[in-house]
Design a protein around this motif. Structure first.
Motif, mmCIF file in Angstrom:
data_model
loop_
_atom_site.group_PDB
_atom_site.id
_atom_site.type_symbol
_atom_site.label_atom_id
_atom_site.label_comp_id
_atom_site.label_asym_id
_atom_site.label_seq_id
_atom_site.Cartn_x
_atom_site.Cartn_y
_atom_site.Cartn_z
ATOM 1 N N GLY A 26 44.828 76.148 -78.230
ATOM 2 C CA GLY A 26 44.791 77.901 -78.434
ATOM 3 C C GLY A 26 45.695 78.266 -77.078
ATOM 4 O O GLY A 26 45.357 77.908 -76.041
ATOM 5 N N ASN A 27 46.087 79.892 -77.089
ATOM 6 C CA ASN A 27 46.583 80.073 -75.916
ATOM 7 C C ASN A 27 45.281 79.887 -74.195
ATOM 8 O O ASN A 27 45.726 79.963 -73.314
ATOM 9 C CB ASN A 27 46.921 81.245 -76.130
ATOM 10 C CG ASN A 27 48.238 81.266 -77.086
ATOM 11 O OD1 ASN A 27 49.117 80.006 -76.993
ATOM 12 N ND2 ASN A 27 48.444 82.602 -77.627
ATOM 13 N N PHE A 28 44.862 80.234 -74.794
ATOM 14 C CA PHE A 28 43.475 80.686 -73.756
ATOM 15 C C PHE A 28 43.457 81.710 -73.300
ATOM 16 O O PHE A 28 43.282 81.045 -71.381
ATOM 17 C CB PHE A 28 42.668 79.165 -73.316
ATOM 18 C CG PHE A 28 41.959 77.886 -74.499
ATOM 19 C CD1 PHE A 28 40.722 78.219 -74.684
ATOM 20 C CD2 PHE A 28 42.780 77.018 -75.374
ATOM 21 C CE1 PHE A 28 40.113 77.747 -76.048
ATOM 22 C CE2 PHE A 28 41.611 76.536 -75.950
ATOM 23 C CZ PHE A 28 40.531 77.519 -75.805
ATOM 24 N N ASP A 29 44.573 82.396 -72.808
ATOM 25 C CA ASP A 29 45.554 83.703 -71.901
ATOM 26 C C ASP A 29 44.065 84.310 -71.914
ATOM 27 O O ASP A 29 43.608 85.158 -72.342
ATOM 28 C CB ASP A 29 46.155 84.603 -72.416
ATOM 29 C CG ASP A 29 46.948 85.159 -71.473
ATOM 30 O OD1 ASP A 29 46.630 84.552 -70.552
ATOM 31 O OD2 ASP A 29 47.197 86.406 -72.019
ATOM 32 N N GLY A 30 43.759 84.014 -70.160
ATOM 33 C CA GLY A 30 42.608 84.618 -69.559
ATOM 34 C C GLY A 30 41.638 84.386 -69.435
ATOM 35 O O GLY A 30 40.907 84.596 -68.309
ATOM 36 N N LEU A 31 41.198 83.437 -70.485
ATOM 37 C CA LEU A 31 40.167 82.276 -70.768
ATOM 38 C C LEU A 31 38.423 83.365 -70.354
ATOM 39 O O LEU A 31 37.624 83.408 -69.916
ATOM 40 C CB LEU A 31 39.385 81.054 -69.182
ATOM 41 C CG LEU A 31 40.050 80.207 -70.128
ATOM 42 C CD1 LEU A 31 40.276 79.172 -68.377
ATOM 43 C CD2 LEU A 31 39.309 79.480 -70.917
ATOM 44 N N GLU A 89 38.386 73.305 -64.276
ATOM 45 C CA GLU A 89 38.056 72.764 -63.949
ATOM 46 C C GLU A 89 36.432 73.233 -63.431
ATOM 47 O O GLU A 89 35.504 72.500 -63.183
ATOM 48 C CB GLU A 89 38.819 71.776 -62.905
ATOM 49 C CG GLU A 89 38.591 70.946 -62.049
ATOM 50 C CD GLU A 89 39.511 70.940 -60.745
ATOM 51 O OE1 GLU A 89 39.551 69.592 -60.252
ATOM 52 O OE2 GLU A 89 40.706 71.423 -60.777
ATOM 53 N N GLN A 90 36.307 73.772 -63.041
ATOM 54 C CA GLN A 90 35.135 74.634 -62.331
ATOM 55 C C GLN A 90 34.517 75.041 -62.757
ATOM 56 O O GLN A 90 32.901 74.656 -63.145
ATOM 57 C CB GLN A 90 36.003 76.270 -61.499
ATOM 58 C CG GLN A 90 36.450 76.308 -60.293
ATOM 59 C CD GLN A 90 36.964 77.264 -59.520
ATOM 60 O OE1 GLN A 90 36.919 78.398 -60.317
ATOM 61 N NE2 GLN A 90 38.158 77.835 -58.597
ATOM 62 N N SER A 91 34.488 75.265 -64.612
ATOM 63 C CA SER A 91 33.431 75.368 -65.616
ATOM 64 C C SER A 91 32.454 73.801 -65.457
ATOM 65 O O SER A 91 31.718 74.186 -66.527
ATOM 66 C CB SER A 91 34.232 76.062 -67.105
ATOM 67 O OG SER A 91 34.807 74.748 -67.521
ATOM 68 N N GLY A 92 33.473 72.933 -65.383
ATOM 69 C CA GLY A 92 33.275 71.265 -65.728
ATOM 70 C C GLY A 92 32.832 71.358 -67.884
ATOM 71 O O GLY A 92 32.203 70.603 -68.471
#
Length: 317
Positions: A26-31, A89-92
């Protein structure tokens, strides 16, 4: 890497040949929180058979590509690709990010060809979790049903509600138009931020003793627009800033989108360095002035307002 795909490994350990791949796309805009919930489900599912967790996204975003082709204004983007990867990356929650360059080739790719060429042959995906409204392929002809019929085990992710409100990128854009920074933060789980390389500007602000660092967004239309207080992170150090997001209509032709930030009580040579500008608080809209003197008079008032904001922030902490 090839002409339309770039892969970034986030996991410290490489994928083993025995590991199956479970992916989302998906776009995952903004997460936002909805994306985080989906990735949490992906991670839980991966634990069952120790699968490799893959996220597939795009740059340019599909809706930006089609807007450019049609000659219409792009929808605003919440975050930049560099920040998307950093947050992941920070989310793991993800082992690998795959970036597909959305081009004419991608736009014309039939749904079944997308499954066969990209998902299966290039990436080797055996399982997916996607949003309930996920569509793909030429003219958005593909759906979850096509993934399942092609032998990819597929789970449909139900929408997330936060305080009885459906969390979506569209909601974030609506809140940004209202400059509701606090509510945006609650739905994203973090502040909006922009990371890019510092480039040279026209040096005009420096002549008025108001030096800025400049990040060019070029054709990317930012979801926020105006004057804000900000934190700026460069090489592990945090600075306080006043940030202008927009086109600087008083002093430029307005052909590209820019982020200009004055660092409080700091004047450093930062050209070429990567800067992250984290937006904290809305001060005022971007305005066009008839001359430079009223512009810089307003900018010095912005500076006073920003100092007041940071003083209040220190008192809270």
């Amino acid at each position: 890497m090839n002409e339309y795909m770039y892969r970034i490994q986030l996991s410290a350990e490489p994928k083993t040949s025995e590991q199956k791949i479970i992916a989302t796309i998906g776009n995952f805009d903004g997460l936002h929180l909805g994306h985080t919930e989906l990735l949490g489900q992906l991670s839980q599912q991966a634990k069952l058979d120790k699968s490799w967790r893959m996220l597939i996204t795009f740059d340019v975003l599909p809706h930006e590509y089609f807007a450019d082709k049609s000659g219409v204004l792009r929808a605003p983007r919440i975050g930049l690709l560099r920040d998307k990867v950093a947050i992941l990356e920070q989310s793991g929650l993800v082992d690998e990010v795959v970036i597909l360059h959305f081009s004419e080739y991608m736009a014309k790719l039939r749904a079944q060809d997308f499954i066969d060429e990209i998902l299966r042959n290039k990436l080797g995906i055996s399982e997916m979790i996607v949003g309930h409204d996920f569509r793909f392929g030429y003219m958005a002809e593909g759906s979850i049903r096509d993934l399942i019929s092609s032998g990819i085990r597929t789970t449909e992710f139900a929408e997330l509600k936060h305080n009885q409100v459906r969390v979506s990128s569209s909601l974030i854009r609506e809140l940004a138009a209202e400059q509701n920074i606090e509510l945006i933060r609650s739905y994203l789980g973090h502040n909006i931020r922009y990371s890019s390389r510092v480039v040279k500007g026209n040096q005009l602000a420096r002549k008025w003793n108001f030096p800025t660092i400049n990040l060019n967004l070029y054709k990317i239309r930012p979801v926020l627009w105006g004057i804000y207080t900000s934190y700026v992170y460069i090489e592990g150090k945090r600075y306080l800033g006043v940030t202008n997001i927009g086109k600087n209509p008083t002093v430029s032709e307005g052909k590209v989108y820019k982020i200009e930030t004055h660092l409080l009580d700091v004047d450093l040579d930062l050209y070429g360095k990567i800067a992250t500008v984290e937006i904290l608080h809305y001060l005022r809209p971007e305005l066009k002035f008839e001359a430079l003197e009223p512009l810089f008079k307003q900018m010095y008032k912005d500076l006073d307002d920003a100092r007041d904001f940071f003083a209040r922030l220190d008192n809270k902490e």
